[in-house]
Enzyme design. Sequence first.
Site, PDB file in Angstrom:
ATOM      1  N   ASP A 183       0.847  -1.192   0.000  1.00 40.38           N
ATOM      2  CA  ASP A 183       0.000   0.000   0.000  1.00 40.38           C
ATOM      3  C   ASP A 183       0.882   1.242   0.000  1.00 40.38           C
ATOM      4  O   ASP A 183       1.214   1.749  -1.045  1.00 40.38           O
ATOM      5  CB  ASP A 183      -1.060  -0.025   1.105  1.00 40.38           C
ATOM      6  CG  ASP A 183      -0.538  -0.453   2.460  1.00 40.38           C
ATOM      7  OD1 ASP A 183       0.626  -0.157   2.790  1.00 40.38           O
ATOM      8  OD2 ASP A 183      -1.305  -1.080   3.190  1.00 40.38           O
ATOM      9  N   LYS A 210      -2.183  -1.749  -3.783  1.00 44.66           N
ATOM     10  CA  LYS A 210      -3.028  -0.551  -3.683  1.00 44.66           C
ATOM     11  C   LYS A 210      -2.203   0.643  -4.170  1.00 44.66           C
ATOM     12  O   LYS A 210      -1.694   1.416  -3.365  1.00 44.66           O
ATOM     13  CB  LYS A 210      -3.445  -0.298  -2.234  1.00 44.66           C
ATOM     14  CG  LYS A 210      -4.308  -1.327  -1.582  1.00 44.66           C
ATOM     15  CD  LYS A 210      -4.692  -0.771  -0.202  1.00 44.66           C
ATOM     16  CE  LYS A 210      -5.140  -1.807   0.756  1.00 44.66           C
ATOM     17  NZ  LYS A 210      -5.409  -1.214   2.089  1.00 44.66           N
TER      18      LYS A 210
END
Length: 176
Positions: A101, A129
Site C-alpha cells: 500500500d 493498492k
Amino acid sequence: MREEINVLIKQEDIVARVKELAEQINHDYEGKTLHLICILKGSVFFTCELAKYIKVPVTIDFMSVSSYGNAMTSSGSITINQDLTMNLEGRDVLIVEDIVDSGRTLAYLAHMLEKRGPASLHICTLLDKPQCRISEVDVAYTGFVIDDLFVVGFGLDYAQKYRNLPYIGVLEIKED
C-alpha cells in the site's frame, strides 16, 4: 462493535492468479535458482501457494517485519523482528509480500537487501493498492490491484485474526 467481512476475491480466483504468476516467474527465471523471501506473517499463505507452482529450483527464507501492529493503518515505523538466515550474495531474489500500500516497508526492505549483493532483486505481491503509494517501489509481479480497502484473509490479518480465511475479504467495523 462487531467485525464484518465481505468476500472481495474468492479462493478459486486467488489460486488461478497464483498459477498465472508462477508461470510468468518460471519463464523469467528459467535456468536459474530462485531465492524466495517470505515476509512474515502475512505472506506465508501466498508464498506457500506460489512455491507449489514454481518449477525452477527454489530456496526459501523468512523475514518478519512490522509496520501495522494491531491497527488498521500503518504506523509508518518499520521494525525488523526477524532477519534472514541465508546469505543473498549472488542469488536471484524474489521478495514475496502479501500487500503493497504505502510502499514504505518494501522500499526500506529492497534498499536494505540490495546492499547484501544479490544477483537480482524483484518483488512479488498478492495485492497492490497503488493509489496509497507514499514511497516508490517497483513491483515486478502483482496478483490483484485493489481499491483502498482494509482486507483480511489468505494470510492478511486484523489484530492477528482472520489470516486463515481461504479468500480475501473486506473488513468493516460496525457499531452495535
